[in-house]
Enzyme design. Structure first.
Site, mmCIF file in Angstrom:
data_model
loop_
_atom_site.group_PDB
_atom_site.id
_atom_site.type_symbol
_atom_site.label_atom_id
_atom_site.label_comp_id
_atom_site.label_asym_id
_atom_site.label_seq_id
_atom_site.Cartn_x
_atom_site.Cartn_y
_atom_site.Cartn_z
ATOM 1 N N HIS A 86 0.880 -1.190 0.000
ATOM 2 C CA HIS A 86 0.000 0.000 0.000
ATOM 3 C C HIS A 86 0.913 1.234 0.000
ATOM 4 O O HIS A 86 1.728 1.394 -0.913
ATOM 5 C CB HIS A 86 -0.932 -0.108 1.210
ATOM 6 N N HIS A 91 -2.207 -2.557 -9.452
ATOM 7 C CA HIS A 91 -3.245 -1.982 -8.589
ATOM 8 C C HIS A 91 -4.406 -2.969 -8.473
ATOM 9 O O HIS A 91 -4.738 -3.642 -9.443
ATOM 10 C CB HIS A 91 -3.758 -0.662 -9.168
ATOM 11 N N ASP A 114 2.274 5.697 -6.605
ATOM 12 C CA ASP A 114 3.533 5.705 -5.859
ATOM 13 C C ASP A 114 4.754 5.745 -6.767
ATOM 14 O O ASP A 114 5.837 6.145 -6.324
ATOM 15 C CB ASP A 114 3.611 4.467 -4.952
HETATM 16 C C1 LIG Z 1 -1.254 4.109 -3.504
HETATM 17 C C2 LIG Z 1 -1.248 2.622 -3.434
HETATM 18 O O1 LIG Z 1 -1.349 2.048 -2.394
HETATM 19 S S1 LIG Z 1 -1.182 1.835 -4.920
HETATM 20 C C3 LIG Z 1 -0.519 0.229 -4.554
HETATM 21 C C4 LIG Z 1 0.927 0.289 -4.153
HETATM 22 N N1 LIG Z 1 1.483 -1.055 -4.039
HETATM 23 C C5 LIG Z 1 2.459 -1.503 -4.842
HETATM 24 O O2 LIG Z 1 2.968 -0.805 -5.715
HETATM 25 C C6 LIG Z 1 2.945 -2.871 -4.566
HETATM 26 C C7 LIG Z 1 3.211 -3.691 -5.829
HETATM 27 N N2 LIG Z 1 1.967 -4.137 -6.425
HETATM 28 C C8 LIG Z 1 1.312 -5.218 -5.942
HETATM 29 O O3 LIG Z 1 1.776 -5.933 -5.053
HETATM 30 C C9 LIG Z 1 -0.049 -5.525 -6.534
HETATM 31 O O4 LIG Z 1 -0.148 -5.033 -7.840
HETATM 32 C C10 LIG Z 1 -1.194 -4.985 -5.659
HETATM 33 C C11 LIG Z 1 -1.068 -5.532 -4.227
HETATM 34 C C12 LIG Z 1 -1.122 -3.460 -5.593
HETATM 35 C C13 LIG Z 1 -2.527 -5.381 -6.250
HETATM 36 O O5 LIG Z 1 -2.500 -6.735 -6.249
HETATM 37 P P1 LIG Z 1 -3.687 -7.744 -6.537
HETATM 38 O O6 LIG Z 1 -4.866 -7.119 -7.122
HETATM 39 O O7 LIG Z 1 -3.890 -8.526 -5.299
HETATM 40 O O8 LIG Z 1 -3.031 -8.583 -7.657
HETATM 41 P P2 LIG Z 1 -1.896 -9.653 -7.482
HETATM 42 O O9 LIG Z 1 -0.856 -9.243 -6.502
HETATM 43 O O10 LIG Z 1 -2.581 -10.965 -7.228
HETATM 44 O O11 LIG Z 1 -1.257 -9.622 -8.924
HETATM 45 C C14 LIG Z 1 -1.828 -10.253 -10.076
HETATM 46 C C15 LIG Z 1 -0.691 -10.744 -10.959
HETATM 47 O O12 LIG Z 1 0.107 -9.628 -11.369
HETATM 48 C C16 LIG Z 1 1.422 -9.740 -10.859
HETATM 49 N N3 LIG Z 1 1.809 -8.455 -10.318
HETATM 50 C C17 LIG Z 1 0.990 -7.512 -9.763
HETATM 51 N N4 LIG Z 1 1.708 -6.463 -9.370
HETATM 52 C C18 LIG Z 1 2.983 -6.743 -9.675
HETATM 53 C C19 LIG Z 1 4.182 -6.039 -9.500
HETATM 54 N N5 LIG Z 1 4.188 -4.851 -8.903
HETATM 55 N N6 LIG Z 1 5.350 -6.618 -9.923
HETATM 56 C C20 LIG Z 1 5.344 -7.830 -10.518
HETATM 57 N N7 LIG Z 1 4.222 -8.543 -10.710
HETATM 58 C C21 LIG Z 1 3.062 -7.995 -10.286
HETATM 59 C C22 LIG Z 1 1.343 -10.756 -9.717
HETATM 60 O O13 LIG Z 1 2.570 -11.391 -9.493
HETATM 61 C C23 LIG Z 1 0.274 -11.675 -10.227
HETATM 62 O O14 LIG Z 1 0.834 -12.502 -11.204
HETATM 63 P P3 LIG Z 1 0.393 -14.044 -11.327
HETATM 64 O O15 LIG Z 1 -1.070 -13.987 -11.658
HETATM 65 O O16 LIG Z 1 1.269 -14.571 -12.395
HETATM 66 O O17 LIG Z 1 0.637 -14.638 -9.971
HETATM 67 O O1 LIG Z 2 -6.934 2.043 -3.770
HETATM 68 C C1 LIG Z 2 -6.013 1.314 -3.360
HETATM 69 O O2 LIG Z 2 -6.134 0.077 -3.184
HETATM 70 C C2 LIG Z 2 -4.676 1.875 -3.083
HETATM 71 C C3 LIG Z 2 -4.508 3.247 -3.581
HETATM 72 O O3 LIG Z 2 -4.273 3.480 -4.750
HETATM 73 C C4 LIG Z 2 -4.701 4.342 -2.651
HETATM 74 O O4 LIG Z 2 -5.074 4.112 -1.495
HETATM 75 O O5 LIG Z 2 -4.483 5.496 -3.039
#
Ligand SMILES: CC(=O)SCCNC(=O)CCNC(=O)[C@H](O)C(C)(C)COP(=O)(O)OP(=O)(O)OC[C@H]1O[C@@H](n2cnc3c(N)ncnc32)[C@H](O)[C@@H]1OP(=O)(O)O
Ligand SMILES: O=C([O-])CC(=O)C(=O)O
Length: 379
Positions: A222, A270, A321
């Site tokens: 997050h 996301h 981010d």
């Molecule tokens: C303002 C904010 O809070 S925005 C979010 C900030 N967080 C990040 O940048 C962390 C990196 N990103 C992630 O971990 C994810 O994209 C999340 C947690 C934000 C969303 O995840 P979810 O909807 O649960 O999707 P999930 O993590 O299951 O990803 C789906 C697929 O995409 C891949 N994937 C998603 N994000 C990434 C990433 N950043 N890098 C590499 N692979 C990724 C996963 O490995 C998965 O692949 P698979 O199906 O082969 O296993």
């Molecule tokens: O909506 C989300 O899951 C994360 C995000 O982009 C935020 O909180 O700004």
């Protein structure tokens, strides 16, 4: 209940209504109380946006003036809170300092247990006014620098930068910082806001909900991702003497290698947006302005290299981010201060949701499917 009934991570589950913001992945848009976030970022101050989130309408001139006067007179770090921050080890993460500060501010507030809308709105305004001094002072003390007192002749963004760096920031920097505060302010039922709503649903006080939300925001999946982005840049290596093209090639190679090792690269992906985060173009423009202002084209090379390589390999787009991390770096913030900046902004959204939750509260308590041992007995 079967396994298919289980919505792991509550993915795709609609748990309540909200009038605070609308995240629409189909149109790749984000509305705060109906206004496109890009329009707000282009023409409003963060103070105006906070009032919009709390009250549902953009403020009139007199409402804005009243809040401005309040906010400017509630910015100073109290001697008691400063003493508590000073007692925390410099080894703790700045998010721990934010979390502690929010808790202390709650404990010190004589209205803490009053959950009327009026009292909660006043608490939200006070917290929003107080957090920049905490974030700014914590970065300064870690650098061995003295506290810088707030200035009541400066707006929120300008004063935040003043308290952090002890000098007036150039107008493009203030502008980019204000934009980042607006973009970070609100995003419907994200993990930290949902945490705040869960805590509020028990009828606990506003500060308890904010403390919990700060804890949820800290994680790298997050809010912690804006720091993690900078760690990636550092791992690749920032070489100011390099051209953008050279930096881009090294970033691409780094990303190809990371993906080959099945690494998750923070700042990409996301839960809701699958075709790009609606806020990224606006924050990328702010980053571009910072790259130009500080004349650091090699950072654009690193940015482009990672983005292109991730796009080609997995078609996963950057989230907010990703441009925010290097923009804060260029402004002069230390990497561990990035997520506290997110806190300072998101206090507006969290507290808007806390008040909304209380307007039609229901205890948030989902079910679980038990998969432990069958019933057994001690003897
Ligand atoms: C303002 C904010 O809070 S925005 C979010 C900030 N967080 C990040 O940048 C962390 C990196 N990103 C992630 O971990 C994810 O994209 C999340 C947690 C934000 C969303 O995840 P979810 O909807 O649960 O999707 P999930 O993590 O299951 O990803 C789906 C697929 O995409 C891949 N994937 C998603 N994000 C990434 C990433 N950043 N890098 C590499 N692979 C990724 C996963 O490995 C998965 O692949 P698979 O199906 O082969 O296993
Ligand atoms: O909506 C989300 O899951 C994360 C995000 O982009 C935020 O909180 O700004």
């Amino acid at each position: 209940m079967t396994e298919t009934d289980i919505k792991k991570g509550l993915a795709g589950v609609v748990v309540d209504t909200t009038a605070v913001s609308k995240v629409n992945p189909e149109t790749n848009s984000l509305l705060y109380r109906g206004y496109p976030v890009q329009e707000l970022a282009a023409s409003c101050s963060f103070e105006q946006v906070a009032l919009l989130l709390w009250n549902g309408e953009l403020p009139s001139d007199s409402e804005l003036a009243e809040f401005t006067a309040f906010e400017r007179s509630h910015r100073a770090l109290s001697p008691e809170l400063k003493q508590i921050i000073d007692a925390l080890p410099a080894t703790c993460h700045p998010m721990d300092v934010c979390r502690t500060a929010a808790s202390v501010l709650g404990a010190q507030d004589p209205t803490a247990e009053d959950s009327s809308r009026e009292a909660n709105l006043a608490k939200a305004k006070s917290l929003l006014a107080a957090m920049p001094a905490v974030v700014a002072y914590d970065q300064r003390r870690r650098r061995g620098q003295e506290l810088v007192e707030p200035r009541d002749d400066l707006g929120y963004a300008q004063n935040f930068l003043w308290m952090t760096f002890g000098e007036e920031a150039a107008p493009p920097v203030v502008e980019a910082f204000n934009v980042s505060m607006i973009l970070y302010a609100e995003h419907s039922f994200n993990a930290s806001t949902f945490t705040a709503r869960v805590i509020t649903s028990t009828l606990a006080d506003l500060h308890s909900a904010v403390v919990g939300a700060i804890g949820a925001l800290k994680g790298p999946l997050h809010g912690g991702a804006n720091e993690a982005v900078m760690h990636t840049f550092d791992e690749i290596g920032i070489r100011q003497e390099e051209t953008a093209e050279e930096a881009e090639a090294r970033a691409k190679a780094w990303m190809d290698d990371a993906l080959a090792q099945k690494k998750k690269v923070m700042g990409f992906g996301h839960r809701v947006y699958k075709n790009g985060d609606s806020r990224v173009p606006t924050m990328k423009a702010a980053l571009d302005a910072m790259i130009e202002h500080y004349d650091r084209p090699e950072l654009l090379g690193l940015y482009n290299g990672l983005e292109k390589s991730m796009g080609e390999a997995k078609n996963i787009k950057p989230n907010l981010d990703y441009p925010a991390g290097p923009a804060y770096h260029l402004m002069g913030f230390d990497t561990p201060t990035f997520t506290p900046l997110f806190v300072a902004s998101r206090i507006s959204g969290w507290t808007a949701h806390i008040m909304e939750q209380l307007e039609s509260n229901a205890l948030i308590r989902p079910l679980s499917a038990y998969n432990g041992p069958d019933e057994r007995h001690v003897s």
